[in-house]
Write a protein that holds these residues in place. Structure first.
Motif, mmCIF file in Angstrom:
data_model
loop_
_atom_site.group_PDB
_atom_site.id
_atom_site.type_symbol
_atom_site.label_atom_id
_atom_site.label_comp_id
_atom_site.label_asym_id
_atom_site.label_seq_id
_atom_site.Cartn_x
_atom_site.Cartn_y
_atom_site.Cartn_z
ATOM 1 N N ILE A 130 109.600 72.742 -29.062
ATOM 2 C CA ILE A 130 109.806 74.119 -28.621
ATOM 3 C C ILE A 130 110.012 74.209 -27.109
ATOM 4 N N PHE A 131 109.788 73.113 -26.399
ATOM 5 C CA PHE A 131 109.778 73.164 -24.943
ATOM 6 C C PHE A 131 111.150 72.958 -24.314
ATOM 7 N N VAL A 132 111.415 73.760 -23.289
ATOM 8 C CA VAL A 132 112.622 73.623 -22.474
ATOM 9 C C VAL A 132 112.182 73.577 -21.019
ATOM 10 N N GLU A 133 112.921 72.880 -20.216
ATOM 11 C CA GLU A 133 112.582 72.770 -18.802
ATOM 12 C C GLU A 133 113.152 73.962 -18.044
ATOM 13 N N GLY A 134 112.298 74.673 -17.346
ATOM 14 C CA GLY A 134 112.724 75.823 -16.537
ATOM 15 C C GLY A 134 112.971 77.063 -17.375
ATOM 16 N N ALA A 135 113.626 78.024 -16.753
ATOM 17 C CA ALA A 135 113.889 79.317 -17.391
ATOM 18 C C ALA A 135 114.849 79.182 -18.569
ATOM 19 N N ILE A 136 114.740 80.123 -19.500
ATOM 20 C CA ILE A 136 115.644 80.189 -20.653
ATOM 21 C C ILE A 136 116.757 81.161 -20.270
ATOM 22 N N SER A 137 117.981 80.667 -20.247
ATOM 23 C CA SER A 137 119.089 81.471 -19.719
ATOM 24 C C SER A 137 119.565 82.536 -20.709
ATOM 25 N N PRO A 138 120.076 83.649 -20.175
ATOM 26 C CA PRO A 138 120.659 84.675 -21.042
ATOM 27 C C PRO A 138 121.799 84.116 -21.900
ATOM 28 N N GLN A 139 122.546 83.161 -21.372
ATOM 29 C CA GLN A 139 123.647 82.552 -22.125
ATOM 30 C C GLN A 139 123.122 81.799 -23.343
ATOM 31 N N PHE A 140 122.029 81.071 -23.162
ATOM 32 C CA PHE A 140 121.418 80.335 -24.269
ATOM 33 C C PHE A 140 120.964 81.300 -25.359
ATOM 34 N N THR B 145 102.629 74.531 -17.784
ATOM 35 C CA THR B 145 102.307 73.176 -18.212
ATOM 36 C C THR B 145 101.708 73.266 -19.617
ATOM 37 N N ALA B 146 101.677 72.141 -20.299
ATOM 38 C CA ALA B 146 101.139 72.139 -21.662
ATOM 39 C C ALA B 146 100.621 70.758 -22.012
ATOM 40 N N PHE B 147 99.712 70.728 -22.951
ATOM 41 C CA PHE B 147 99.322 69.494 -23.621
ATOM 42 C C PHE B 147 100.340 69.411 -24.749
ATOM 43 N N GLU B 148 101.492 68.806 -24.450
ATOM 44 C CA GLU B 148 102.675 68.914 -25.307
ATOM 45 C C GLU B 148 102.465 68.414 -26.738
ATOM 46 N N ASP B 149 101.909 67.229 -26.906
ATOM 47 C CA ASP B 149 101.761 66.686 -28.262
ATOM 48 C C ASP B 149 100.912 67.600 -29.137
ATOM 49 N N LEU B 150 99.770 68.035 -28.613
ATOM 50 C CA LEU B 150 98.892 68.916 -29.369
ATOM 51 C C LEU B 150 99.558 70.268 -29.620
ATOM 52 N N ALA B 151 100.230 70.798 -28.609
ATOM 53 C CA ALA B 151 100.927 72.090 -28.760
ATOM 54 C C ALA B 151 101.992 72.009 -29.850
ATOM 55 N N LEU B 152 102.731 70.930 -29.895
ATOM 56 C CA LEU B 152 103.790 70.783 -30.905
ATOM 57 C C LEU B 152 103.197 70.645 -32.306
ATOM 58 N N PRO C 198 97.918 75.030 -26.440
ATOM 59 C CA PRO C 198 97.440 74.642 -25.116
ATOM 60 C C PRO C 198 98.586 74.651 -24.097
ATOM 61 N N ILE C 199 98.937 75.864 -23.684
ATOM 62 C CA ILE C 199 99.987 76.088 -22.685
ATOM 63 C C ILE C 199 99.359 76.938 -21.583
ATOM 64 N N TRP C 200 99.563 76.511 -20.342
ATOM 65 C CA TRP C 200 98.959 77.216 -19.212
ATOM 66 C C TRP C 200 100.020 77.592 -18.189
ATOM 67 N N GLY C 201 99.743 78.695 -17.496
ATOM 68 C CA GLY C 201 100.637 79.137 -16.444
ATOM 69 C C GLY C 201 99.890 79.267 -15.129
ATOM 70 N N LYS C 202 100.457 78.696 -14.087
ATOM 71 C CA LYS C 202 99.899 78.829 -12.744
ATOM 72 C C LYS C 202 100.778 79.822 -11.984
ATOM 73 N N GLU C 203 100.183 80.953 -11.588
ATOM 74 C CA GLU C 203 100.932 81.943 -10.822
ATOM 75 C C GLU C 203 101.118 81.427 -9.401
ATOM 76 N N ILE C 204 102.366 81.434 -8.964
ATOM 77 C CA ILE C 204 102.701 81.006 -7.608
ATOM 78 C C ILE C 204 103.075 82.261 -6.837
ATOM 79 N N PHE C 205 102.351 82.509 -5.750
ATOM 80 C CA PHE C 205 102.557 83.727 -4.979
ATOM 81 C C PHE C 205 103.584 83.518 -3.875
#
Length: 147
Positions: free
Chosen positions: A9-19, A59-66, A129-136
């Motif tokens: 389910i994971f993609v690197e970076g933002a998901i584009s409107p075109q996608f 970030t995610a614990f990818e194997d467990l998340a999948l 197990p997916i986490w988000g770090k807010e960057i100000f």
């Protein structure tokens, strides 16, 4: 666990409107579908304690998340008469205003598609197990609370 292949389910970076548009367009040939449920999660430019969110780093614990997502997917397909389900979650940095989550469910009728989409989003947020770090904007950061 079933014999079905675990989908990434994971993609690197933002998901584009075109996608997103291309994903939707691919379903026009599936004439047994009568309704879609679509959820788009977008990074908000929140103001927190005088700081403004510029981006979120996922970030995610990818194997467990999948593995967990695979089980959720199987549960949803058992519960609702879906034709298909697609889930895309960003990893890495996604700027404010960009899409970080795309959930797309399809069914012969609208109600199962919409209900399934909502349940997938709620379970993904609660169980994976997916986490988000807010960057100000000032360069500081903090872990985001999942709501």
């Amino acid at each position: 666990m079933s014999e079905k292949k675990i989908k990434n389910i994971f993609v690197e970076g933002a998901i584009s409107p075109q996608f997103i548009a291309e994903s939707i367009a691919k379903h026009s040939s599936k004439t047994e579908i009568g309704g879609h449920g679509i959820f788009l999660g977008q990074v908000r430019k929140d103001k927190i304690d005088e700081n403004t969110v510029a981006a979120i780093e996922y970030t995610a614990f990818e194997d467990l998340a999948l593995e967990k997502m695979h089980l959720i997917r199987e549960d949803i397909f058992e519960k609702y008469p879906l034709t298909c389900m697609h889930i895309y979650q960003s990893l890495g940095t996604v700027k404010a205003g960009e899409i970080c989550l795309f959930v797309f469910t399809s069914s012969a009728h609208r109600k199962p598609a919409i209900a399934a989409c909502e349940e997938v989003v709620e379970r993904l947020k609660a169980e994976l197990p997916i986490w988000g770090k807010e960057i100000f904007e000032d360069g500081s950061h903090q872990w985001k609370e999942n709501k």
